[in-house]
Scaffold this motif. Structure first.
Motif, PDB file in Angstrom:
ATOM      1  N   UNK A  80       0.790  -1.221   0.000  1.00 25.15           N
ATOM      2  CA  UNK A  80       0.000   0.000   0.000  1.00 25.15           C
ATOM      3  C   UNK A  80       0.824   1.274   0.000  1.00 25.15           C
ATOM      4  N   UNK A  81       2.105   1.181  -0.375  1.00 24.47           N
ATOM      5  CA  UNK A  81       2.971   2.363  -0.351  1.00 24.47           C
ATOM      6  C   UNK A  81       2.848   3.192  -1.621  1.00 24.47           C
ATOM      7  N   UNK A  82       2.385   2.593  -2.720  1.00 28.87           N
ATOM      8  CA  UNK A  82       2.175   3.317  -3.972  1.00 28.87           C
ATOM      9  C   UNK A  82       0.812   2.918  -4.530  1.00 28.87           C
ATOM     10  N   UNK A  83       0.274   3.767  -5.397  1.00 30.96           N
ATOM     11  CA  UNK A  83      -0.984   3.434  -6.054  1.00 30.96           C
ATOM     12  C   UNK A  83      -0.809   2.153  -6.870  1.00 30.96           C
ATOM     13  N   UNK A  84      -1.865   1.362  -6.941  1.00 27.28           N
ATOM     14  CA  UNK A  84      -1.772   0.060  -7.592  1.00 27.28           C
ATOM     15  C   UNK A  84      -2.900  -0.120  -8.599  1.00 27.28           C
ATOM     16  N   UNK A  85      -2.712   0.371  -9.840  1.00 25.78           N
ATOM     17  CA  UNK A  85      -3.776   0.239 -10.842  1.00 25.78           C
ATOM     18  C   UNK A  85      -3.760  -1.096 -11.568  1.00 25.78           C
ATOM     19  N   UNK A  86      -2.865  -2.002 -11.179  1.00 30.44           N
ATOM     20  CA  UNK A  86      -2.639  -3.213 -11.949  1.00 30.44           C
ATOM     21  C   UNK A  86      -3.216  -4.457 -11.284  1.00 30.44           C
ATOM     22  N   UNK A  87      -3.603  -5.403 -12.128  1.00 30.13           N
ATOM     23  CA  UNK A  87      -3.831  -6.758 -11.654  1.00 30.13           C
ATOM     24  C   UNK A  87      -2.557  -7.537 -11.951  1.00 30.13           C
ATOM     25  N   UNK A  88      -1.722  -7.654 -10.952  1.00 37.38           N
ATOM     26  CA  UNK A  88      -0.412  -8.268 -11.149  1.00 37.38           C
ATOM     27  C   UNK A  88      -0.529  -9.718 -11.587  1.00 37.38           C
ATOM     28  N   UNK A  89      -1.519 -10.418 -11.044  1.00 35.21           N
ATOM     29  CA  UNK A  89      -1.679 -11.833 -11.405  1.00 35.21           C
ATOM     30  C   UNK A  89      -2.130 -11.989 -12.853  1.00 35.21           C
ATOM     31  N   UNK A  90      -2.966 -11.067 -13.334  1.00 31.36           N
ATOM     32  CA  UNK A  90      -3.373 -11.128 -14.732  1.00 31.36           C
ATOM     33  C   UNK A  90      -2.166 -10.946 -15.651  1.00 31.36           C
ATOM     34  N   UNK A  91      -1.300 -10.006 -15.310  1.00 36.10           N
ATOM     35  CA  UNK A  91      -0.150  -9.718 -16.165  1.00 36.10           C
ATOM     36  C   UNK A  91       0.938 -10.771 -16.031  1.00 36.10           C
TER      37      UNK A  91
END
Length: 267
Positions: A168-179
């Motif tokens: 939670x230290x930076x914004x996270x617009x990604x679905x890491x598991x999808x990528x």
């Protein structure tokens, strides 16, 4: 000349859209008595710069928010812009096969349809934010394709960024598991890790020239500093720029791409 192309991608298995800038013979739209020299040097193939967007961007980002058409005209190069969603330019575990699209299908399309050189020394790649990582990732994964790769405000340390996003230290617009699939939690040392790719390229004796720039007010500034320090410890020579007072925005990227094109295509 600015073109928007719609065509069916066999790699992505759907219609896709790309933007392409081709320098015109007459130059910029400045009709003067002294500016009538025509440049018809298309036969040997023009240099090509692939421009990568960041998170939430698409193929229109560069043409909408920068003056890339003027810059490509001035440097007599073709600029190619494609959309890859929030994929980190991966062959996604759940989603499009964007690495294969960018490194196989798209270059073949560009060099067959447009007056583009096929030579490695005439092929360059640059990107911002997610696309900064993408530019280095594609170039270091396929050093046989690209001679120079440039990152602006790049998410270059992908393992560190993932860990900070999960904390939670930076914004996270990604679905890491999808990528990234199962690799998402184990990126360090994998073939998605730029440092691992760079080490492999050094061992094989083919490394693209690298350029890294970031504004001092960018939320990725400290990450970029850390990447530069790692490269120095690895003995990797690269262009590194810290630009005072600039942030993670198009004011910086539109400014910096001009320096990058000067570096890629010196007069």
């Amino acid at each position: 000349m600015f073109c928007t192309c719609h065509y069916f991608s066999h790699v992505l298995n759907h219609n896709t859209e790309i933007n392409v800038v081709i320098p015109t013979p007459e130059g910029n739209e400045q009709i003067t008595a002294t500016g009538k020299d025509m440049r018809y040097d298309y036969e040997k193939g023009l240099p090509v710069v692939y421009l990568l967007h960041g998170a939430f961007g698409d193929n229109s980002s560069w043409s909408r928010f920068s003056s890339i058409e003027r810059y490509a005209q001035a440097h007599n190069c073709i600029a190619v812009m494609a959309g890859v969603e929030n994929s980190f330019y991966q062959d996604m575990a759940r989603g499009g096969q964007y690495f294969s699209f960018m490194t196989k299908e798209l270059p073949e399309y560009i060099t067959r349809i447009f007056p583009a050189s096929r030579k490695r020394e005439d092929t360059y790649i640059a990107g911002l934010s997610m696309g900064g990582y993408g530019a280095w990732f594609l170039a270091l994964s396929r050093p046989d394709l690209y001679s120079k790769a440039a990152s602006m405000s790049g998410a270059l340390d992908i393992a560190r960024l993932h860990d900070e996003a999960m904390a939670g230290k930076v914004d996270n617009p990604f679905s890491w598991e999808d990528a990234f699939g199962e690799t998402a939690g184990h990126l360090e040392g994998s073939d998605r890790d730029l440092f691992a790719l760079l080490k492999r390229d050094i061992e094989k004796g083919q490394v693209p020239e690298l350029y890294q720039a970031c504004g001092t007010e960018d939320f990725l500034y400290k990450l970029n500093q850390g990447v530069h320090e790692k490269l120095e410890k690895m003995g990797v020579k690269s262009v590194y720029k810290e630009v005072p007072d600039h942030m993670h925005n198009w004011d910086f990227w539109d400014l910096e791409i001009r320096s990058i094109l000067d570096w890629m295509l010196p007069a």
